[in-house]
Design a protein around this motif. Structure first.
Motif, PDB file in Angstrom:
ATOM      1  N   TRP A  97      14.270 116.108 -73.496  1.00  0.00           N
ATOM      2  CA  TRP A  97      15.338 116.951 -72.945  1.00  0.00           C
ATOM      3  C   TRP A  97      16.676 116.634 -73.617  1.00  0.00           C
ATOM      4  O   TRP A  97      17.426 117.540 -74.000  1.00  0.00           O
ATOM      5  N   LEU A  98      16.994 115.361 -73.773  1.00  0.00           N
ATOM      6  CA  LEU A  98      18.256 114.978 -74.412  1.00  0.00           C
ATOM      7  C   LEU A  98      18.323 115.484 -75.848  1.00  0.00           C
ATOM      8  O   LEU A  98      19.359 115.984 -76.304  1.00  0.00           O
ATOM      9  N   LEU A  99      17.215 115.376 -76.567  1.00  0.00           N
ATOM     10  CA  LEU A  99      17.206 115.846 -77.949  1.00  0.00           C
ATOM     11  C   LEU A  99      17.398 117.352 -78.039  1.00  0.00           C
ATOM     12  O   LEU A  99      17.992 117.859 -78.999  1.00  0.00           O
ATOM     13  N   SER A 100      16.900 118.085 -77.032  1.00  0.00           N
ATOM     14  CA  SER A 100      17.058 119.544 -77.044  1.00  0.00           C
ATOM     15  C   SER A 100      18.523 119.950 -76.922  1.00  0.00           C
ATOM     16  O   SER A 100      18.893 121.069 -77.286  1.00  0.00           O
ATOM     17  N   GLY A 101      19.362 119.055 -76.429  1.00  0.00           N
ATOM     18  CA  GLY A 101      20.796 119.336 -76.311  1.00  0.00           C
ATOM     19  C   GLY A 101      21.617 118.647 -77.381  1.00  0.00           C
ATOM     20  O   GLY A 101      22.847 118.759 -77.391  1.00  0.00           O
ATOM     21  N   HIS A 102      20.949 117.913 -78.265  1.00  0.00           N
ATOM     22  CA  HIS A 102      21.634 117.214 -79.362  1.00  0.00           C
ATOM     23  C   HIS A 102      20.824 117.445 -80.632  1.00  0.00           C
ATOM     24  O   HIS A 102      20.100 116.575 -81.105  1.00  0.00           O
ATOM     25  N   ARG A 103      20.952 118.651 -81.178  1.00  0.00           N
ATOM     26  CA  ARG A 103      20.101 119.043 -82.302  1.00  0.00           C
ATOM     27  C   ARG A 103      20.363 118.219 -83.552  1.00  0.00           C
ATOM     28  O   ARG A 103      19.462 118.035 -84.375  1.00  0.00           O
ATOM     29  N   LYS A 157      17.451 116.326 -85.483  1.00  0.00           N
ATOM     30  CA  LYS A 157      17.215 116.523 -86.912  1.00  0.00           C
ATOM     31  C   LYS A 157      17.006 115.185 -87.607  1.00  0.00           C
ATOM     32  O   LYS A 157      16.111 115.045 -88.458  1.00  0.00           O
ATOM     33  N   ARG A 158      17.817 114.189 -87.259  1.00  0.00           N
ATOM     34  CA  ARG A 158      17.658 112.853 -87.861  1.00  0.00           C
ATOM     35  C   ARG A 158      16.304 112.249 -87.494  1.00  0.00           C
ATOM     36  O   ARG A 158      15.662 111.595 -88.320  1.00  0.00           O
ATOM     37  N   ALA A 159      15.873 112.462 -86.240  1.00  0.00           N
ATOM     38  CA  ALA A 159      14.567 111.948 -85.811  1.00  0.00           C
ATOM     39  C   ALA A 159      13.450 112.614 -86.605  1.00  0.00           C
ATOM     40  O   ALA A 159      12.507 111.944 -87.060  1.00  0.00           O
ATOM     41  N   VAL A 160      13.546 113.925 -86.780  1.00  0.00           N
ATOM     42  CA  VAL A 160      12.518 114.659 -87.528  1.00  0.00           C
ATOM     43  C   VAL A 160      12.493 114.196 -88.985  1.00  0.00           C
ATOM     44  O   VAL A 160      11.410 114.043 -89.581  1.00  0.00           O
ATOM     45  N   GLU A 161      13.671 113.955 -89.555  1.00  0.00           N
ATOM     46  CA  GLU A 161      13.744 113.481 -90.941  1.00  0.00           C
ATOM     47  C   GLU A 161      13.112 112.100 -91.074  1.00  0.00           C
ATOM     48  O   GLU A 161      12.437 111.814 -92.072  1.00  0.00           O
ATOM     49  N   GLU A 162      13.308 111.236 -90.081  1.00  0.00           N
ATOM     50  CA  GLU A 162      12.694 109.910 -90.134  1.00  0.00           C
ATOM     51  C   GLU A 162      11.172 110.036 -90.077  1.00  0.00           C
ATOM     52  O   GLU A 162      10.458 109.347 -90.815  1.00  0.00           O
ATOM     53  N   ILE A 163      10.687 110.908 -89.221  1.00  0.00           N
ATOM     54  CA  ILE A 163       9.238 111.112 -89.114  1.00  0.00           C
ATOM     55  C   ILE A 163       8.675 111.616 -90.435  1.00  0.00           C
ATOM     56  O   ILE A 163       7.647 111.128 -90.926  1.00  0.00           O
ATOM     57  N   SER A 216       7.393 116.536 -84.947  1.00  0.00           N
ATOM     58  CA  SER A 216       7.007 116.917 -86.304  1.00  0.00           C
ATOM     59  C   SER A 216       6.389 118.307 -86.354  1.00  0.00           C
ATOM     60  O   SER A 216       6.367 118.942 -87.413  1.00  0.00           O
ATOM     61  N   ARG A 217       5.913 118.798 -85.224  1.00  0.00           N
ATOM     62  CA  ARG A 217       5.216 120.085 -85.191  1.00  0.00           C
ATOM     63  C   ARG A 217       5.987 121.183 -84.464  1.00  0.00           C
ATOM     64  O   ARG A 217       5.879 122.362 -84.826  1.00  0.00           O
ATOM     65  N   PHE A 218       6.746 120.781 -83.425  1.00  0.00           N
ATOM     66  CA  PHE A 218       7.321 121.801 -82.543  1.00  0.00           C
ATOM     67  C   PHE A 218       8.803 121.566 -82.261  1.00  0.00           C
ATOM     68  O   PHE A 218       9.295 120.441 -82.313  1.00  0.00           O
ATOM     69  N   GLU A 219       9.470 122.655 -81.944  1.00  0.00           N
ATOM     70  CA  GLU A 219      10.836 122.621 -81.431  1.00  0.00           C
ATOM     71  C   GLU A 219      10.781 123.077 -79.982  1.00  0.00           C
ATOM     72  O   GLU A 219      10.170 124.111 -79.674  1.00  0.00           O
ATOM     73  N   LEU A 220      11.384 122.306 -79.096  1.00  0.00           N
ATOM     74  CA  LEU A 220      11.361 122.621 -77.664  1.00  0.00           C
ATOM     75  C   LEU A 220      12.693 123.227 -77.251  1.00  0.00           C
ATOM     76  O   LEU A 220      13.756 122.653 -77.507  1.00  0.00           O
ATOM     77  N   VAL A 221      12.614 124.377 -76.606  1.00  0.00           N
ATOM     78  CA  VAL A 221      13.815 125.072 -76.134  1.00  0.00           C
ATOM     79  C   VAL A 221      13.761 125.139 -74.617  1.00  0.00           C
ATOM     80  O   VAL A 221      12.864 125.781 -74.050  1.00  0.00           O
ATOM     81  N   PRO A 222      14.684 124.479 -73.918  1.00  0.00           N
ATOM     82  CA  PRO A 222      14.659 124.477 -72.444  1.00  0.00           C
ATOM     83  C   PRO A 222      14.754 125.882 -71.867  1.00  0.00           C
ATOM     84  O   PRO A 222      15.503 126.729 -72.373  1.00  0.00           O
ATOM     85  N   VAL A 223      13.987 126.126 -70.825  1.00  0.00           N
ATOM     86  CA  VAL A 223      14.022 127.417 -70.141  1.00  0.00           C
ATOM     87  C   VAL A 223      15.305 127.548 -69.333  1.00  0.00           C
ATOM     88  O   VAL A 223      15.918 128.603 -69.266  1.00  0.00           O
TER      89      VAL A 223
END
Length: 279
Positions: free
Chosen positions: A97-103, A107-113, A242-249
């Motif tokens: 949830w926190l990452l969904s509000g801090h793109r 992005k840095r997390a996805v780049e590390e993965i 690494s596979r999905f982007e989550l968008v809060p409802v």
């Protein structure tokens, strides 16, 4: 139920008389212990936990192979079963949830993965290298700890560092949620989600005193499954991001429910989009 009793004498009397909630607790504990004892006996019968200190490849066999007493093994297994499930799922939910509000942080997390290599075959060594994701998890659990408060009972008379006397049998409760939001401990940006506070200049995860950050407890009662929990959470977070982007409802901040294991009221409802490049 014990924690809700106005005075400890209430549940102590019920325990002596084997009445009400104490009788139910006694029966429940007997059932859980019986199930785990059966699991241990079955593993020993099948050859798990033999000599050599390692036993089979699973954790239970390794406990047995280490020569620990059956009662200690049983208590350790119960700790893993009871404390290692809802807590990790709670931590991962709040982080996503926190990452969904801090793109930018996401992005840095996805780049590390992505820098690790093949995300389809993440191994133990790969997960150990994910320092930024570990920093994100630490920061998320600072703001939304899976266990909001915890208590210890004094074995003997003692005095706390601030001079507060503690008598034998007294219960001392500490409040992880409150400690994680104290300016005295975390500075003026204490309410911000800032994973970089956990990293040194070289990008390694800083060592923070467990008495400042008691999410995994401290001292002789430190969480047995701490390192395993981080590996599990990193694996789930890396596999999802690494596979999905989550968008809060819902745009509003979810309610934090501080029960025995804290959770997000209503769960984290999202729309799932396949991350670009993963089609």
């Amino acid at each position: 139920m014990r924690a809700a009793a106005p005075v400890s004498a209430v549940w102590r009397l019920k325990r002596v008389l084997n009445l009400g909630s104490e009788r139910e607790l006694k029966e429940a504990v007997k059932l859980v212990r019986g199930c785990v004892d059966e699991m241990i006996s079955e593993r020993i019968k099948n050859g798990g936990g033999g000599g050599g200190g390692s036993g089979g490849g699973d954790l239970l066999s390794r406990f047995l192979g280490a020569g620990l007493e059956d009662e200690m093994v049983r208590d350790m297994v119960i700790s893993f079963l009871m404390a290692g499930r809802d807590t990790t799922s709670s931590a991962v939910t709040w982080l996503l949830w926190l990452l969904s509000g801090h793109r930018g942080i996401e992005k840095r997390a996805v780049e590390e993965i992505a820098s690790i290599g093949d995300t389809q075959k993440l191994g133990f060594d790969d997960l150990k290298e994910m320092n930024f994701i570990q920093a994100c998890l630490c920061e998320s659990m600072r703001l939304y700890p899976p266990v909001v408060w915890d208590s210890k009972h004094a074995a003997e008379d003692d005095v706390l560092p601030d001079g507060t006397p503690v008598s034998r049998g007294d219960r001392v409760t500490y409040f992880q949620y409150g400690m994680g939001r104290m300016e005295e401990l975390w500075g003026s940006d204490r309410l911000e989600f800032r994973p970089d506070r956990w990293l040194d200049r070289a990008g390694a995860v800083k060592k923070v005193s467990p008495y400042k950050y008691p999410v995994f407890q401290a001292g002789p009662r430190v969480c047995l499954g701490k390192e395993m929990a981080f590996i599990q959470m990193k694996y789930v977070v890396a596999s999802v991001l690494s596979r999905f982007e989550l968008v809060p409802v819902r745009p509003e901040t979810p309610a934090f429910v501080p029960l025995l294991t804290a959770y997000m009221a209503g769960g984290f409802n999202v729309r799932v989009r396949r991350r670009r490049g993963q089609e």
